[in-house]
Design a protein around this motif. Sequence first.
Motif, PDB file in Angstrom:
ATOM      1  N   ILE A 263       0.876  -1.171   0.000  1.00 33.50           N
ATOM      2  CA  ILE A 263       0.000   0.000   0.000  1.00 33.50           C
ATOM      3  C   ILE A 263       0.911   1.218   0.000  1.00 33.50           C
ATOM      4  CG2 ILE A 263      -1.802   1.255   1.264  1.00 33.50           C
ATOM      5  CD1 ILE A 263      -2.506  -1.435   2.655  1.00 33.50           C
ATOM      6  N   GLU A 264       0.766   2.090  -0.982  1.00 33.93           N
ATOM      7  CA  GLU A 264       1.587   3.292  -1.061  1.00 33.93           C
ATOM      8  C   GLU A 264       0.755   4.485  -0.607  1.00 33.93           C
ATOM      9  OE1 GLU A 264       2.926   3.474  -5.082  1.00 33.93           O
ATOM     10  OE2 GLU A 264       4.515   2.007  -4.771  1.00 33.93           O
ATOM     11  N   LEU A 265       1.288   5.230   0.354  1.00 34.66           N
ATOM     12  CA  LEU A 265       0.586   6.398   0.911  1.00 34.66           C
ATOM     13  C   LEU A 265       1.521   7.597   0.925  1.00 34.66           C
ATOM     14  CD1 LEU A 265      -0.836   4.639   4.100  1.00 34.66           C
ATOM     15  CD2 LEU A 265      -2.088   5.030   1.997  1.00 34.66           C
ATOM     16  N   THR A 266       0.933   8.792   0.983  1.00 37.99           N
ATOM     17  CA  THR A 266       1.709   9.994   1.288  1.00 37.99           C
ATOM     18  C   THR A 266       1.038  10.631   2.484  1.00 37.99           C
ATOM     19  OG1 THR A 266       2.288  10.313  -1.018  1.00 37.99           O
ATOM     20  CG2 THR A 266       2.585  12.192   0.426  1.00 37.99           C
ATOM     21  N   VAL A 267       1.653  10.511   3.634  1.00 35.00           N
ATOM     22  CA  VAL A 267       1.033  10.977   4.876  1.00 35.00           C
ATOM     23  C   VAL A 267       1.800  12.185   5.402  1.00 35.00           C
ATOM     24  CG1 VAL A 267       0.387  10.339   7.225  1.00 35.00           C
ATOM     25  CG2 VAL A 267       0.234   8.654   5.410  1.00 35.00           C
ATOM     26  N   GLY A 268       1.071  13.263   5.633  1.00 34.55           N
ATOM     27  CA  GLY A 268       1.726  14.464   6.158  1.00 34.55           C
ATOM     28  C   GLY A 268       2.790  14.980   5.217  1.00 34.55           C
ATOM     29  N   GLY A 269       2.591  14.751   3.889  1.00 32.59           N
ATOM     30  CA  GLY A 269       3.519  15.305   2.910  1.00 32.59           C
ATOM     31  C   GLY A 269       4.717  14.426   2.598  1.00 32.59           C
ATOM     32  N   HIS A 270       4.849  13.236   3.232  1.00 30.77           N
ATOM     33  CA  HIS A 270       5.983  12.377   2.885  1.00 30.77           C
ATOM     34  C   HIS A 270       5.503  10.949   2.554  1.00 30.77           C
ATOM     35  CE1 HIS A 270       5.661  12.215   7.357  1.00 30.77           C
ATOM     36  NE2 HIS A 270       5.713  10.932   7.119  1.00 30.77           N
ATOM     37  N   PRO A 271       6.217  10.275   1.645  1.00 30.20           N
ATOM     38  CA  PRO A 271       5.783   8.952   1.190  1.00 30.20           C
ATOM     39  C   PRO A 271       5.992   7.867   2.241  1.00 30.20           C
ATOM     40  CG  PRO A 271       7.862   9.547   0.151  1.00 30.20           C
ATOM     41  CD  PRO A 271       7.435  10.729   0.965  1.00 30.20           C
ATOM     42  N   VAL A 272       4.996   7.015   2.377  1.00 31.55           N
ATOM     43  CA  VAL A 272       5.077   5.867   3.290  1.00 31.55           C
ATOM     44  C   VAL A 272       4.649   4.629   2.503  1.00 31.55           C
ATOM     45  CG1 VAL A 272       4.193   4.815   5.411  1.00 31.55           C
ATOM     46  CG2 VAL A 272       4.528   7.284   5.309  1.00 31.55           C
ATOM     47  N   ASP A 273       5.444   3.589   2.598  1.00 28.88           N
ATOM     48  CA  ASP A 273       5.170   2.334   1.903  1.00 28.88           C
ATOM     49  C   ASP A 273       4.788   1.291   2.949  1.00 28.88           C
ATOM     50  OD1 ASP A 273       4.990   1.049  -0.445  1.00 28.88           O
ATOM     51  OD2 ASP A 273       7.128   0.782  -0.787  1.00 28.88           O
ATOM     52  N   LEU A 274       3.649   0.625   2.782  1.00 29.87           N
ATOM     53  CA  LEU A 274       3.268  -0.471   3.681  1.00 29.87           C
ATOM     54  C   LEU A 274       3.412  -1.782   2.911  1.00 29.87           C
ATOM     55  CD1 LEU A 274      -0.018   0.913   5.316  1.00 29.87           C
ATOM     56  CD2 LEU A 274       2.280   1.014   6.237  1.00 29.87           C
ATOM     57  N   ARG A 275       4.295  -2.672   3.390  1.00 33.55           N
ATOM     58  CA  ARG A 275       4.424  -4.005   2.795  1.00 33.55           C
ATOM     59  C   ARG A 275       3.465  -4.927   3.541  1.00 33.55           C
ATOM     60  NH1 ARG A 275       9.439  -3.715   0.145  1.00 33.55           N
ATOM     61  NH2 ARG A 275       9.103  -1.830  -1.068  1.00 33.55           N
ATOM     62  N   VAL A 276       2.542  -5.518   2.829  1.00 35.19           N
ATOM     63  CA  VAL A 276       1.473  -6.299   3.457  1.00 35.19           C
ATOM     64  C   VAL A 276       1.725  -7.786   3.248  1.00 35.19           C
ATOM     65  CG1 VAL A 276      -1.015  -6.745   3.484  1.00 35.19           C
ATOM     66  CG2 VAL A 276      -0.168  -4.423   3.073  1.00 35.19           C
ATOM     67  N   SER A 277       1.684  -8.553   4.344  1.00 33.96           N
ATOM     68  CA  SER A 277       1.807 -10.011   4.268  1.00 33.96           C
ATOM     69  C   SER A 277       0.565 -10.622   4.912  1.00 33.96           C
ATOM     70  CB  SER A 277       3.061 -10.469   5.022  1.00 33.96           C
ATOM     71  OG  SER A 277       3.058 -11.874   5.173  1.00 33.96           O
ATOM     72  N   VAL A 278      -0.146 -11.458   4.152  1.00 35.88           N
ATOM     73  CA  VAL A 278      -1.370 -12.105   4.646  1.00 35.88           C
ATOM     74  C   VAL A 278      -1.099 -13.600   4.769  1.00 35.88           C
ATOM     75  CG1 VAL A 278      -3.819 -12.524   4.225  1.00 35.88           C
ATOM     76  CG2 VAL A 278      -2.785 -10.376   3.476  1.00 35.88           C
ATOM     77  N   LEU A 279      -1.392 -14.160   5.944  1.00 37.64           N
ATOM     78  CA  LEU A 279      -1.101 -15.576   6.212  1.00 37.64           C
ATOM     79  C   LEU A 279      -2.339 -16.266   6.797  1.00 37.64           C
ATOM     80  CD1 LEU A 279       1.292 -17.663   6.298  1.00 37.64           C
ATOM     81  CD2 LEU A 279       1.545 -17.017   8.694  1.00 37.64           C
ATOM     82  N   PRO A 280      -2.874 -17.274   6.122  1.00 35.29           N
ATOM     83  CA  PRO A 280      -4.044 -17.992   6.671  1.00 35.29           C
ATOM     84  C   PRO A 280      -3.665 -18.740   7.957  1.00 35.29           C
ATOM     85  CG  PRO A 280      -3.716 -18.475   4.340  1.00 35.29           C
ATOM     86  CD  PRO A 280      -2.484 -17.784   4.808  1.00 35.29           C
ATOM     87  N   THR A 281      -4.523 -18.661   8.977  1.00 31.77           N
ATOM     88  CA  THR A 281      -4.308 -19.372  10.243  1.00 31.77           C
ATOM     89  C   THR A 281      -5.568 -20.177  10.575  1.00 31.77           C
ATOM     90  OG1 THR A 281      -5.216 -17.691  11.740  1.00 31.77           O
ATOM     91  CG2 THR A 281      -2.935 -17.384  11.017  1.00 31.77           C
ATOM     92  N   MET A 282      -5.562 -20.828  11.727  1.00 33.79           N
ATOM     93  CA  MET A 282      -6.718 -21.632  12.134  1.00 33.79           C
ATOM     94  C   MET A 282      -7.983 -20.793  12.298  1.00 33.79           C
ATOM     95  SD  MET A 282      -5.196 -24.192  14.991  1.00 33.79           S
ATOM     96  CE  MET A 282      -6.825 -24.707  15.508  1.00 33.79           C
ATOM     97  N   PHE A 283      -7.809 -19.520  12.696  1.00 30.77           N
ATOM     98  CA  PHE A 283      -8.981 -18.704  13.047  1.00 30.77           C
ATOM     99  C   PHE A 283      -9.146 -17.488  12.134  1.00 30.77           C
ATOM    100  CE2 PHE A 283      -7.464 -20.715  17.016  1.00 30.77           C
ATOM    101  CZ  PHE A 283      -8.557 -21.562  17.228  1.00 30.77           C
ATOM    102  N   GLY A 284      -8.638 -17.564  10.907  1.00 28.11           N
ATOM    103  CA  GLY A 284      -8.758 -16.431   9.987  1.00 28.11           C
ATOM    104  C   GLY A 284      -7.391 -16.047   9.448  1.00 28.11           C
ATOM    105  N   GLU A 285      -7.324 -14.914   8.807  1.00 23.51           N
ATOM    106  CA  GLU A 285      -6.077 -14.484   8.185  1.00 23.51           C
ATOM    107  C   GLU A 285      -5.320 -13.502   9.086  1.00 23.51           C
ATOM    108  OE1 GLU A 285      -6.636 -14.460   3.455  1.00 23.51           O
ATOM    109  OE2 GLU A 285      -8.185 -13.340   4.512  1.00 23.51           O
ATOM    110  N   SER A 286      -4.052 -13.815   9.335  1.00 26.09           N
ATOM    111  CA  SER A 286      -3.171 -12.927  10.097  1.00 26.09           C
ATOM    112  C   SER A 286      -2.497 -11.987   9.098  1.00 26.09           C
ATOM    113  CB  SER A 286      -2.118 -13.751  10.837  1.00 26.09           C
ATOM    114  OG  SER A 286      -1.137 -12.909  11.398  1.00 26.09           O
ATOM    115  N   VAL A 287      -2.505 -10.694   9.416  1.00 27.08           N
ATOM    116  CA  VAL A 287      -1.922  -9.700   8.510  1.00 27.08           C
ATOM    117  C   VAL A 287      -0.829  -8.926   9.243  1.00 27.08           C
ATOM    118  CG1 VAL A 287      -2.361  -7.667   7.068  1.00 27.08           C
ATOM    119  CG2 VAL A 287      -4.109  -9.433   7.278  1.00 27.08           C
TER     120      VAL A 287
END
Length: 572
Positions: A263-287
């Motif tokens: 997810i690429e964002l620009t927050v407060g005037g500066h770029p922020v990159d969020l690297r997202v990892s989704v992993l299925p578990t016994m009770f849903g997806e852990s992110v």
Amino acid sequence: MAVRKLGQIFVDLGFISDDQLEMLVEEQSQNPGQLIGRIAEDMGLISDEELIQALGEQFGLKTVDIDGVVPPEDARAAISDSMAQLYRVIPLKLEDDRLTLATCDPQNLAMQDELRRFLGYEISLLVASETQILKAIDKFFNEDVESIEKIINDLQSDEELKAASEKLLGGGPINLSDVAELADSAPVRKLLNIVLLQAIKEHASDIHFEPFEDEFRIRIKADGVLFELVPPPRHLAFAITTRIKVMANLNISERRLPQDGRIELTVGGHPVDLRVSVLPTMFGESVVCRVLDRSVVSLDLGNIGMDPEIMKGFREVIDKPNGIILVTGPTGSGKTTTLYSALNELNTIEDKLITTEDPVEYDIDGIVQIPIDHDIGVTFASALRAILRQDPDKILVGEIRDMETAEIAVQASLTGHTVFSTLHTNDAPSTVTRMKDMGVPTFLITATVEAILAQRLVRRICPECREKAEVTEDLRIDLGLTEEDVAGKTFYRGAGCGNCSNTGYKGRIGLFELMIMDDELRAMIMDNVQTDVLREAARKKGMRLLRDMGIEFAFEGTTTAEEVIRETVLDG
């Protein structure tokens, strides 16, 4: 179409002369980073109203006077206080899923896309003066940032949302349009936005969303330590993880396989990159979202906190025409930042620099960067082979994980390249043993490795609440100090205050251990001496151990004895 330059627009509109524009450009060259409109205003060449008119002309936006305007209730509710403050916007109208906002930063070209992604509305922008925007924010959006607790309390009592979630998870086939609608609902968007913004504001490195049988946890890692936020209702886990997957352009119908996105964002005037990892578990997806914020990380070797003596030795080593320089330490110890900073310093027009990383964390102009992709067979080893055909001078291999990668790195250094890489070892001397265990012949280690830098990050004591602490017997023994070593010395700790969220710590500082190879150390490695013998020999040659540096910082009041033990006690 290219955006016209603001200074030329000032001239075209008759606000300033050509001579005054030259003066502005000269002034801006002396103050890089300063906006030309702000400089013109500060010099009294244009008024606030003229600046707004020129900005509107530059970006093809209408201007608006918001003096005395009160945001309508529905538009006001669509945006949180923290978001209004970070993006410097005022909501003016909400109509047919279109939110109209006044902004003083139209030059933030990514703002519309990000706010659309954050808020779920189409966004229209109007330009208003900075003075009026800040005055309106102060008047309408200056409550304490809306608390996560308040939003979660509202969500707990939202029966409609609960019923929609339970219907989706009640078994049977899942309707994707219902899933998208739930993930796009205002309460879910609002909660996720405030969690992301709080994490970015607190310079967090990771955000964890974890589903368990009876609860859904949200934890933030700041300064290397996880702390938990108030957990949202368990039934919202599916909606929140789906919302993150939508923002990261992942497949929301796939819930059985791990997925990665960004997810690429620009927050407060500066770029922020969020690297997202989704992993299925016994009770849903852990992110887990890794937060990469360029405004927090300074890729300058002079700013990473090395002792001047260590810095001098490290700079001499990275300037060598060939050889391997290794940086070691656990995940999150700042290895990548140190290597990026070294490459940034070596990034000149005369040398070709190529990196291969998993993933590429920061883009650096002038350096060719190659992302690893195991799915299509682009591994460190295969990428490194290809890199050697690209006529590089200096190479960064994100990590030496196996014999094949180590072998190619060694060959590259023997053929006149400087190779930078990382390993996971406890300290500098034990790196030699790790390379031998991988299968690298001893004579090749001594022929190619020029230096090994081990590093750790320890938390700094908060300066606002620092106080003296007792030197207990247990602490002294754990640090391996004698009674004479601690006589007359004092440890310190943070009592906890508002400045450090009652943790007692604020920020981190690096501990470094640099072992530079010489003929004597190489001979000892060839003789297969024990790691502790090699460590002692390097220490006699001036290498400061991680723990020694940590103890110094503890006595100075920079960090606590507990932090030094947590990060370095296993090294000795």
